[in-house]
Design an enzyme around this catalytic site. Structure first.
Site, PDB file in Angstrom:
ATOM      1  N   LYS A   1     -12.356  -9.673  -3.188  1.00  0.00           N
ATOM      2  CA  LYS A   1     -10.910  -9.440  -3.297  1.00  0.00           C
ATOM      3  C   LYS A   1     -10.401 -10.092  -4.592  1.00  0.00           C
ATOM      4  CE  LYS A   1     -10.371  -7.038   0.432  1.00  0.00           C
ATOM      5  NZ  LYS A   1     -10.035  -5.615   0.313  1.00  0.00           N
TER       6      LYS A   1
ATOM      7  N   ARG B   1      -2.601 -14.376  -2.223  1.00  0.00           N
ATOM      8  CA  ARG B   1      -2.641 -14.662  -0.784  1.00  0.00           C
ATOM      9  C   ARG B   1      -3.181 -16.070  -0.496  1.00  0.00           C
ATOM     10  NH1 ARG B   1      -0.661  -9.976   1.041  1.00  0.00           N
ATOM     11  NH2 ARG B   1      -1.472  -8.067   0.128  1.00  0.00           N
TER      12      ARG B   1
ATOM     13  N   GLN C   1      -9.189   1.960  -0.077  1.00  0.00           N
ATOM     14  CA  GLN C   1      -9.024   2.316  -1.486  1.00  0.00           C
ATOM     15  C   GLN C   1     -10.027   3.392  -1.874  1.00  0.00           C
ATOM     16  OE1 GLN C   1      -9.252  -1.390  -3.638  1.00  0.00           O
ATOM     17  NE2 GLN C   1      -7.184  -1.992  -3.042  1.00  0.00           N
TER      18      GLN C   1
ATOM     19  N   SER D   1     -13.337   0.849   3.384  1.00  0.00           N
ATOM     20  CA  SER D   1     -12.385   0.634   2.289  1.00  0.00           C
ATOM     21  C   SER D   1     -11.395   1.786   2.195  1.00  0.00           C
ATOM     22  CB  SER D   1     -13.124   0.494   0.951  1.00  0.00           C
ATOM     23  OG  SER D   1     -12.178   0.606  -0.099  1.00  0.00           O
TER      24      SER D   1
ATOM     25  N   GLY E   1      -6.010  -3.858  -7.714  1.00  0.00           N
ATOM     26  CA  GLY E   1      -7.192  -3.068  -7.362  1.00  0.00           C
ATOM     27  C   GLY E   1      -6.804  -1.699  -6.821  1.00  0.00           C
TER      28      GLY E   1
ATOM     29  N   SER F   1       0.833  -1.208   0.000  1.00  0.00           N
ATOM     30  CA  SER F   1       0.000   0.000   0.000  1.00  0.00           C
ATOM     31  C   SER F   1       0.863   1.251   0.000  1.00  0.00           C
ATOM     32  CB  SER F   1      -0.888   0.015   1.245  1.00  0.00           C
ATOM     33  OG  SER F   1      -1.811  -1.040   1.179  1.00  0.00           O
TER      34      SER F   1
ATOM     35  N   ASP G   1      -6.532  -8.159   4.666  1.00  0.00           N
ATOM     36  CA  ASP G   1      -5.794  -8.961   3.686  1.00  0.00           C
ATOM     37  C   ASP G   1      -5.200 -10.233   4.290  1.00  0.00           C
ATOM     38  OD1 ASP G   1      -6.327  -7.150   1.690  1.00  0.00           O
ATOM     39  OD2 ASP G   1      -4.466  -6.032   1.961  1.00  0.00           O
TER      40      ASP G   1
ATOM     41  N   ARG H   1     -13.828  -7.201 -10.545  1.00  0.00           N
ATOM     42  CA  ARG H   1     -13.978  -6.565  -9.223  1.00  0.00           C
ATOM     43  C   ARG H   1     -14.773  -5.255  -9.311  1.00  0.00           C
ATOM     44  NH1 ARG H   1      -8.397  -6.747  -6.170  1.00  0.00           N
ATOM     45  NH2 ARG H   1      -9.771  -6.100  -4.481  1.00  0.00           N
TER      46      ARG H   1
HETATM   47  C1  S3P Z   1      -5.619  -1.385   0.129  1.00  0.00           C
HETATM   48  C2  S3P Z   1      -6.840  -1.445   0.739  1.00  0.00           C
HETATM   49  C3  S3P Z   1      -7.570  -2.689   0.957  1.00  0.00           C
HETATM   50  C4  S3P Z   1      -6.672  -3.900   0.807  1.00  0.00           C
HETATM   51  C5  S3P Z   1      -5.784  -3.808  -0.398  1.00  0.00           C
HETATM   52  C6  S3P Z   1      -4.905  -2.591  -0.329  1.00  0.00           C
HETATM   53  C7  S3P Z   1      -4.969  -0.064  -0.069  1.00  0.00           C
HETATM   54  O1  S3P Z   1      -8.588  -2.795  -0.013  1.00  0.00           O
HETATM   55  O2  S3P Z   1      -7.447  -5.079   0.753  1.00  0.00           O
HETATM   56  O3  S3P Z   1      -4.952  -4.958  -0.489  1.00  0.00           O
HETATM   57  O4  S3P Z   1      -3.761  -0.034  -0.372  1.00  0.00           O
HETATM   58  O5  S3P Z   1      -5.649   0.952   0.096  1.00  0.00           O
HETATM   59  P1  S3P Z   1     -10.071  -2.193   0.238  1.00  0.00           P
HETATM   60  O6  S3P Z   1      -9.969  -0.731   0.239  1.00  0.00           O
HETATM   61  O7  S3P Z   1     -10.885  -2.714  -0.910  1.00  0.00           O
HETATM   62  O8  S3P Z   1     -10.485  -2.768   1.545  1.00  0.00           O
END
Ligand code: S3P
Length: 736
Positions: free
Chosen positions: A643, A688, A470, A468, A395, A323, A616, A423
């Site tokens: 995921k 994973r 993200q 989330s 993602g 991240s 995760d 997704r």
């Molecule tokens: C992430 C947020 C998470 C996580 C992903 C990385 C990020 O996803 O599962 O591996 O870097 O912001 P979500 O925002 O969909 O929960």
């Protein structure tokens, strides 16, 4: 499938096609034709054709398919001769390496009925050898063959020619004629022109060719193709003149700019060109390597084989946090000045983000051993990418970039691999649209995303419907450009790296309870980023050392941001023996060394509040639960279903295959701890899942074979090596 194939021109390409089709058994009879009597004789002796003819009319009698494999400039004359014959419904096809001129000639001479049966083609294959004696039925295997049908080409003719090439193992593509000629001009014709031109330019100024005594590998590699057949290339440049000139002119103008940069000592420009070129070349190298690998092993995917048993010991450093690595590229690119990054994760996901910013004109040096230098362009300095931004499996790249790109002056498109294309994206597109963004998604709100630039965004006050990071980050990135103050409230705490890093770049961000707010109108100042080790990668080893009796392991320099440490809390609730040492802060993120010793785990009800903080890590936590005494219950984790795979179902299937009693529920799972046996697991391309079952093997009674593991490289490229180092015996199947 067809009665008679006639091949006109028995050189390497024509001979190989004839021989391949003959050996495929798809054709009753293969007839050859060549002006050279020796070639005709050899063709029969070598089994390339069933028989040969001297005369075109005699050869073509009763033909179902006629393949024209003569030099490209002879094609026009040959088509003229064929036009005068009664060919019935015979299908005509050719192998010319430029298509516009062949099609032009065909349109001039062929009758409308013959045009219906004309399928222009071009196999992209060859070899240094030539002549019918070099014919090789395997020549086209795993090589591209491009067919460029005319508007009037009949579907029947097209499908017959397509099927013949496929029978030879070729990878057939259909393309517009102009596109074919442009692509070949750029990737084949221009490099040949440059190689011929450079060698001649040097040679003619150095009459005794003495200068070449000083040339080394670089010169040899660059100029190898100047040894190609001059007559054939002369023909090709005459045949594909217009497309070659267009690509040559573009190249000349880029070369002029590069010349200026050299003259002016503009290192920034040169670095931009060289770093982009190097990545592009490496990408090409990987395509070639993959092709060679597939040829050798004819394997579909990459599988792991994990041996049962083992204990973990030693001290290892985890790869960089995924991240934080993504965000370092994004914010470093948007900052003014040069940002240095250390500990960057060189996994496919973060590299996809890196490539996207390079595509948008940001000069990025590295990565080299996790070090990067990003030449930031400022909030308004991104350039339109030359094509869609492909972010692979990631993602995070797609969702965060959606927010950023929605606010740019230019249009963009975001695409991803098969898993990412399934997704949900409406979680980001809907609030971004509410800010005034114009975004189109595919069916059901899935990728690809098409973003229209030049929109004035307005800030919103948004409460996330799901926890989330993200989505939160995507809106904050859009908020950097939106009029007013963007406020995002989350239902539960999620990772806060975006907020922390924005502050690290000097951008004012207000965090009040569950709400993060920022206003546009400020800038980001370049900084230094040290990326801590990824706790999500460490999680595999935390569980591994906990469940493997007699283990004692240290994981160095792991990020322990409180929004990420759910896995430690959950494992401790289960009875794990984990201690934190050497706590410190690097670049605004807390870090520690984690020591883990094996322990007897017990099943628990996982507190729902911890779910987003360990989101995760559940695949490997399920493995811990399977090895624990008693029942573990997870609820409130429906996000796991969207995921990289449906992690609830895929884990339940895998655990069941190893004999574990478990029950998936809509938003979680119930797992009863017990004995694990060996077995075969489908990872569904989810990194994973693949790593979790590698760990499970430690407690299995037999080997665990895990299918479809290539995506481990997205987040943990050195996973297998580190496993070997600490005592987990998992290898790529087929390698020891
Ligand atoms: C992430 C947020 C998470 C996580 C992903 C990385 C990020 O996803 O599962 O591996 O870097 O912001 P979500 O925002 O969909 O929960």
């Amino acid at each position: 499938m067809i009665g008679r194939l006639v091949v006109v021109g028995l050189g390497l390409i024509g001979g190989s096609f004839a021989k391949g089709v003959r050996e495929s058994g798809l054709c009753g009879e293969v007839v050859g034709l060549d002006l050279d009597p020796q070639s005709r004789k050899l063709a029969v002796e070598l089994g390339v054709v069933d028989r040969c003819e001297e005369d075109l009319a005699a050869a073509c009698q009763g033909a179902d398919v006629i393949q024209l494999a003569v030099p490209i400039l002879a094609m026009e004359k040959l088509l003229g001769m064929l036009a005068r014959l009664d060919l019935g419904d015979a299908i005509l096809t050719d192998v010319g390496s430029a298509k516009g001129n062949v099609v032009r000639a065909a349109r001039e001479v062929l009758a409308p009925r013959q045009l219906l049966n004309f399928v222009p083609g071009h196999p992209i294959a060859g070899s240094e050898q030539s002549g019918v004696e070099a014919s090789n039925a395997e020549l086209f295997r795993r090589h591209k063959v491009i067919l460029t049908p005319l508007d009037e080409t009949s579907p029947r003719a097209l499908s017959v020619v397509d099927a013949l090439w496929r029978a030879l193992g070729a990878d057939v593509e259909h393309m517009a004629i102009e596109r074919h000629d442009e692509v070949l001009a750029a990737t084949s014709h221009l490099p040949h022109l440059l190689a011929f031109g450079l060698v001649d330019s040097l040679a003619k100024r150095n009459e005794n060719l003495d200068i070449f005594r000083y040339a080394a590998g670089g010169f040899r590699d660059f100029t190898r193709i100047a040894g190609s057949d001059p007559v054939m290339w002369h023909d090709i440049f005459l045949a594909n003149r217009d497309a070659v000139l267009r690509t040559l002119d573009t190249f000349r103008s880029d070369l002029d700019v590069l010349r200026e940069a050299v003259a002016a000592g503009d290192g920034h420009h040169m670095l931009g060109v060289f770093t982009r070129a190097r990545v592009a070349r490496e990408h090409f190298g990987k395509i070639l390597a993959r092709r060679a690998y597939m040829d050798k092993r004819a394997v579909k995917g990459l599988n792991f084989l994990a041996q049962p048993g083992g204990r973990l010991s030693g001290s290892v450093r985890m790869p960089g946090d995924k991240s934080i690595s993504h965000r370092s590229i994004m914010l470093g690119s948007l900052a003014q000045g040069m940002t240095e990054v250390e500990g960057f994760l060189e996994g496919e996901d973060a590299l996809a983000t890196l490539q996207a910013f390079r595509d948008m004109g940001v000069v990025i040096e590295g990565p080299h051993h996790g070090r990067l230098v990003i030449h930031g362009v400022g909030l308004h300095g991104l350039q339109p990418a030359p094509g869609p931004l492909y972010v692979g499996n990631s993602g995070t790249s797609m969702r965060l970039l959606a927010g950023l790109l929605a606010a740019q002056r230019f249009d963009s498109q975001l695409t991803g691999d098969a898993s990412l294309s399934r997704r949900p994206m409406s979680r980001v597109t809907a609030p971004l649209q509410a800010m005034g963004a114009r975004i189109e998604a595919g069916a059901d709100g899935l990728p690809p995303l098409t973003l229209q630039g030049g929109q004035r965004l307005r800030a919103i006050d948004y409460t996330l419907p799901m926890a989330s990071a993200q989505v939160k980050s995507s809106l904050l990135l859009a908020g950097l450009y939106a009029e007013g103050e963007t406020r995002v409230t989350e239902p539960a705490p999620t990772r806060d790296h975006t907020e922390r890093m924005l502050q690290g770049f000097g951008y004012p961000v207000a965090v009040q309870g569950a709400t993060v707010a920022l206003a546009s109108g400020h800038g980001l100042a370049a900084t230094r980023i040290e990326v801590p080790g990824d706790i999500s990668s460490a999680a595999f080893f935390l569980v591994a050392a906990s469940i493997a009796e007699g283990s004692d392991l240290v994981l160095e320099h792991v990020g322990i941001n409180p929004t990420r440490t759910g896995v430690i809390d959950i494992l401790k609730l289960m009875g794990a023996d984990i201690s934190l040492h050497n706590l410190r802060e690097v670049g605004g993120e807390p870090v520690a060394d984690l020591q883990v010793r094996s322990a007897v785990l017990k099943g628990i009800e996982i507190p729902e509040a911890l779910v987003p903080l360990a989101i995760d890590e559940f695949p490997v936590l399920f493995v811990a639960a399977a090895c624990a005494q008693g029942r573990t219950v997870l609820r409130g984790a429906q996000e796991l279903r969207v995921k990289e795979s449906d992690r609830i179902q895929v884990m339940a299937d895998g655990l069941s295959a190893l004999g574990v009693t478990c029950q998936p529920t809509e938003d979680g799972i119930i797992i009863d701890g017990g004995a694990l046996r060996g077995g075969e697991i489908q990872a569904h391309g989810d990194h994973r899942i693949a790593m979790a079952f590698s760990v499970a093997a430690l407690r299995a009674s037999g080997p665990v074979r895990i299918l479809d593991c290539a995506n481990v490289a997205t987040s943990f490229p050195n996973f297998l090596a580190l496993c070997g180092q600490v005592g987990i015996r998992v290898t790529e199947e087929g390698k020891s």
